[in-house]
Motif scaffolding. Sequence first.
Motif, PDB file in Angstrom:
ATOM      1  N   ALA B  26      30.967  36.352  37.307  1.00 34.96           N
ATOM      2  CA  ALA B  26      31.557  36.114  35.982  1.00 34.96           C
ATOM      3  C   ALA B  26      31.208  34.706  35.496  1.00 34.96           C
ATOM      4  N   ASP B  27      31.152  33.762  36.435  1.00 32.84           N
ATOM      5  CA  ASP B  27      30.703  32.409  36.086  1.00 32.84           C
ATOM      6  C   ASP B  27      29.266  32.455  35.568  1.00 32.84           C
ATOM      7  N   LEU B  28      28.447  33.223  36.266  1.00 34.86           N
ATOM      8  CA  LEU B  28      27.032  33.322  35.895  1.00 34.86           C
ATOM      9  C   LEU B  28      26.874  33.961  34.515  1.00 34.86           C
ATOM     10  N   ALA B  29      27.739  34.953  34.236  1.00 35.60           N
ATOM     11  CA  ALA B  29      27.709  35.571  32.910  1.00 35.60           C
ATOM     12  C   ALA B  29      27.951  34.504  31.845  1.00 35.60           C
ATOM     13  N   GLY B  30      28.867  33.581  32.157  1.00 32.12           N
ATOM     14  CA  GLY B  30      29.154  32.487  31.227  1.00 32.12           C
ATOM     15  C   GLY B  30      27.979  31.534  31.106  1.00 32.12           C
ATOM     16  N   VAL B  31      27.457  31.131  32.260  1.00 34.47           N
ATOM     17  CA  VAL B  31      26.330  30.193  32.267  1.00 34.47           C
ATOM     18  C   VAL B  31      25.139  30.799  31.515  1.00 34.47           C
ATOM     19  N   SER B  32      24.960  32.122  31.640  1.00 32.60           N
ATOM     20  CA  SER B  32      23.852  32.805  30.961  1.00 32.60           C
ATOM     21  C   SER B  32      24.187  33.117  29.512  1.00 32.60           C
ATOM     22  N   ARG B  33      25.352  32.677  29.052  1.00 32.81           N
ATOM     23  CA  ARG B  33      25.820  32.889  27.674  1.00 32.81           C
ATOM     24  C   ARG B  33      25.818  34.380  27.290  1.00 32.81           C
ATOM     25  N   MET B  34      26.193  35.220  28.260  1.00 30.27           N
ATOM     26  CA  MET B  34      26.361  36.640  27.922  1.00 30.27           C
ATOM     27  C   MET B  34      27.674  36.777  27.167  1.00 30.27           C
ATOM     28  N   SER B  35      27.865  37.948  26.635  1.00 30.15           N
ATOM     29  CA  SER B  35      29.089  38.122  25.861  1.00 30.15           C
ATOM     30  C   SER B  35      29.744  39.435  26.267  1.00 30.15           C
ATOM     31  N   TYR B  36      31.069  39.422  26.429  1.00 29.97           N
ATOM     32  CA  TYR B  36      31.805  40.656  26.715  1.00 29.97           C
ATOM     33  C   TYR B  36      33.164  40.574  26.046  1.00 29.97           C
ATOM     34  N   PRO B  37      33.838  41.705  25.880  1.00 29.49           N
ATOM     35  CA  PRO B  37      35.094  41.676  25.127  1.00 29.49           C
ATOM     36  C   PRO B  37      36.142  40.781  25.770  1.00 29.49           C
ATOM     37  N   PRO B  38      36.947  40.088  24.942  1.00 33.73           N
ATOM     38  CA  PRO B  38      37.880  39.104  25.504  1.00 33.73           C
ATOM     39  C   PRO B  38      39.185  39.682  26.044  1.00 33.73           C
ATOM     40  N   ASN B  39      39.284  40.996  26.214  1.00 34.57           N
ATOM     41  CA  ASN B  39      40.565  41.524  26.692  1.00 34.57           C
ATOM     42  C   ASN B  39      40.614  41.708  28.200  1.00 34.57           C
ATOM     43  N   ILE B  40      39.797  40.957  28.902  1.00 29.56           N
ATOM     44  CA  ILE B  40      39.848  40.980  30.362  1.00 29.56           C
ATOM     45  C   ILE B  40      40.332  39.619  30.862  1.00 29.56           C
ATOM     46  N   ARG B  41      41.272  39.638  31.808  1.00 29.15           N
ATOM     47  CA  ARG B  41      41.830  38.407  32.363  1.00 29.15           C
ATOM     48  C   ARG B  41      41.531  38.400  33.856  1.00 29.15           C
ATOM     49  N   ILE B  42      40.848  37.372  34.292  1.00 32.02           N
ATOM     50  CA  ILE B  42      40.388  37.341  35.682  1.00 32.02           C
ATOM     51  C   ILE B  42      41.320  36.516  36.570  1.00 32.02           C
ATOM     52  N   ILE B  43      41.695  37.099  37.695  1.00 30.74           N
ATOM     53  CA  ILE B  43      42.460  36.379  38.721  1.00 30.74           C
ATOM     54  C   ILE B  43      41.548  36.226  39.927  1.00 30.74           C
ATOM     55  N   ARG B  44      41.455  35.008  40.407  1.00 35.04           N
ATOM     56  CA  ARG B  44      40.549  34.726  41.526  1.00 35.04           C
ATOM     57  C   ARG B  44      41.232  35.037  42.851  1.00 35.04           C
ATOM     58  N   VAL B  45      40.554  35.773  43.704  1.00 34.54           N
ATOM     59  CA  VAL B  45      41.059  36.038  45.052  1.00 34.54           C
ATOM     60  C   VAL B  45      40.005  35.578  46.053  1.00 34.54           C
ATOM     61  N   PRO B  46      40.438  35.232  47.279  1.00 34.51           N
ATOM     62  CA  PRO B  46      39.441  34.726  48.237  1.00 34.51           C
ATOM     63  C   PRO B  46      38.508  35.820  48.742  1.00 34.51           C
ATOM     64  N   CYS B  47      38.878  37.079  48.510  1.00 34.67           N
ATOM     65  CA  CYS B  47      38.078  38.221  48.963  1.00 34.67           C
ATOM     66  C   CYS B  47      38.742  39.441  48.345  1.00 34.67           C
ATOM     67  N   SER B  48      37.962  40.489  48.056  1.00 41.56           N
ATOM     68  CA  SER B  48      38.610  41.664  47.460  1.00 41.56           C
ATOM     69  C   SER B  48      39.610  42.291  48.439  1.00 41.56           C
ATOM     70  N   SER B  49      39.436  42.003  49.731  1.00 45.05           N
ATOM     71  CA  SER B  49      40.378  42.544  50.711  1.00 45.05           C
ATOM     72  C   SER B  49      41.748  41.859  50.614  1.00 45.05           C
ATOM     73  N   ARG B  50      41.834  40.791  49.841  1.00 47.10           N
ATOM     74  CA  ARG B  50      43.122  40.113  49.649  1.00 47.10           C
ATOM     75  C   ARG B  50      43.994  40.871  48.640  1.00 47.10           C
ATOM     76  N   VAL B  51      43.400  41.786  47.902  1.00 45.21           N
ATOM     77  CA  VAL B  51      44.148  42.468  46.838  1.00 45.21           C
ATOM     78  C   VAL B  51      45.071  43.520  47.455  1.00 45.21           C
ATOM     79  N   HIS B  52      46.335  43.226  47.458  1.00 41.48           N
ATOM     80  CA  HIS B  52      47.340  44.143  47.994  1.00 41.48           C
ATOM     81  C   HIS B  52      47.630  45.201  46.929  1.00 41.48           C
TER      82      HIS B  52
END
Lengths: 661, 71
Positions: B26-52
């Motif tokens: 998602a950072d790279l998408a920003g650095v590459s100036r891509m564009s996507y709809p603003p209705n997504i809110r990202i929460i950072r986790v240390p690994c997808s296995s952390r998602v309970h």
Amino acid sequence: MPRIGVFVCWCGSNIGGVLDCPQLAREAASFPGVVYSVDYKYMCSEPGQNLIIEAIKEHRLDRVVVASCSPRLHEETFRKALARAGLNPYLLEMANLREHCSWVHAKEPEKAQVKAVDLVRRAVAKAALLQPLVSSQIPVTKRCLVIGGGIAGIQCALDIADAGHEVILVEREPTIGGNMVKLDKTFPTLDCSACISTPKMVAVASHPNIKLYTYAEVAEIGGYIGNFKVKIKQKARYVDHDKCTGCGTCWEKCPSKVPDDFNGGLGTRKAIYIPFPQAVPNKPVIDANHCRVFNNKKCRVCEKLCPTGAIDYEQQDTFIDEEVGAIVVATGYELFDWTKAYGEYGYGMYPDVITGLQFERLVNAAGPTGGKIKRPSDGKEPKTVVFVKCVGSRDEAKGKSYCSRVCCMYTAKHAHQLLEKVPDSQAYIFYMDVRTPGKGYEEFYQRTVQDGAIYVRGRVSKIYQSGDKLVVRGADTLLGRPVEVKADMVVLATAMQPAAGVETTARLVGAPVDQDGFIQEAHPKLRPVETHTAGVYVAGCCQGPKDIPDTVAQASGAAAKVVGLLSHSKMSTSAMISTVNEALCTGCMLCEPVCPYKAIEPKVITERLPGQPPRERTVAAVNSGLCQGCGCCNVACRPGAIQVKGFTNEQMLAEVDAICL
Amino acid sequence: MPVTNEKDWEPKIVAFFCNWCSYAGADLAGVSRMSYPPNIRIIRVPCSSRVHPRFILRAFERGADGVLVSG
């Protein structure tokens, strides 16, 4: 109640050009716990950081939210600022306004503003629940393992050893030197490759800090940064190197002749051999696949003739255990096997269609022809030679999509060598583009053109034998017409690919590989010699195609990183790792099998409850050196006894609540 | 999920992104100036296995229309 400060960064116009930062700061002031909020042009700059430090002191802040760029970029920067202000560095939370908002929603500033408010609210909610964290200390074994003894491994080993640390260098071939010692001259200066690499090989062998294992492979790696445990397999050489003096009687008298891999199959060697006269160590091994004794035939000539009785047909593979603190992977490259892919070039049927590395051996004074350019089929001196570039490189259909980076230059060098060594010779070079990015490279290429090399822009579509000539058909796309050259020899500039076995090495050290099988560096620009596994570094062509100067530079870079690690006798581990609340842990050990890093082990504790005799029970224990803080265990834990510090259940739920508001 | 016929209705999406891959992506998408709809809110986790699973349920409870777990 925490006292939270919110610092909104404009990042010049990167954030400030899309979002209304002052409004964000005003809005943030209304969030629970926020006692101070401010916006500033560049929060990461010296005055920006000082602004944070001053505000922490002035407003007695105990939690800090920086709303700026990605935490992957500047979390460390701001943590250090917190530490300078006397605050625990882990009391920082960041909101990613730049990469995740202003840059990607630049066309919808109003909606981006709404999102930015949510992002800051999330960060504030988490910040309120942050706890001070401290990292623990683990010892560092001041010794490094270097896997691969090519020029990358050699340079890296020498640099680390010169800095005063022990190095264990493991090479799977009977000698170190890798591909570089096979080369004749090196572009663009035409230095003799052996003259500049063999002294380094000798330096490795004689260095008091380097322990060299040739004809050996790394069999197992366990442990973690600072504390790796390595098992090295020493393949049986069938020659006792303690007794052997390297006199050479054995390989002179050995009756078995084998195609010589070192010379690209262009000559022969014996079944007991040293790969080349300057090999290090300069003592032979027996190739059991070709030795008569191992194929149930009578021979034992070497055993009879050896003056020191060093031959031992009964020798077995042995395993050696070593402990190291860091590992450098420098396993190098091999050439793409064009004979399996390029039918139009004859699938390797024509002996006079050779690779660039074989050409190197042909022009090399130490090669099978003594440095005289003779074509393999009949030993005649080739007058017309066609060089074909990008065989396997930049060819997604048959080979690799990437550019191998060195072929343009070594082909120019080959053409130069041909024109210099063979009177009245002609060099035709079929190319797609000529790429010469390097110091003195373009000048070298121009010189080859002036030498009389004929560059034809286009691909070769067909090579076939006609009499004793090879007919090379292609197109000159600049003139827009077909070209046909009757050549005596064709040299293919085949793609570089990671050396065979790189996947095994990558798996052993726990480093991922990219789609082409090269070891993935931790960051292409900012962490080019590190891997994603702490304590494991990468150097040379196993990370991507590169020439000798780049390889040596990267090897020294990796060495600098290793020396930096080994200069401490203790190192701090990440603070954001799992921790067990022993009072809640039931000892079910469900966390143990889910941990990918084998960081959890059962531990017996003695519990003393009032009015009861002491009793022993099992709980989970986390090894802080192994734990990477992924949080698998956190999810598997039913009583909620294991929590990842910095990503606890409570903190995560607060984030979800805040972001959904 | 709110049942609505409003044409301009936009879903609210909560994303759990692994710090080492998707979050970096998602950072790279920003650095590459891509564009996507603003209705997504990202929460950072240390690994997808952390998602309970609890986090996902909590997001839905609090009004998220979609949850994206990526790692």
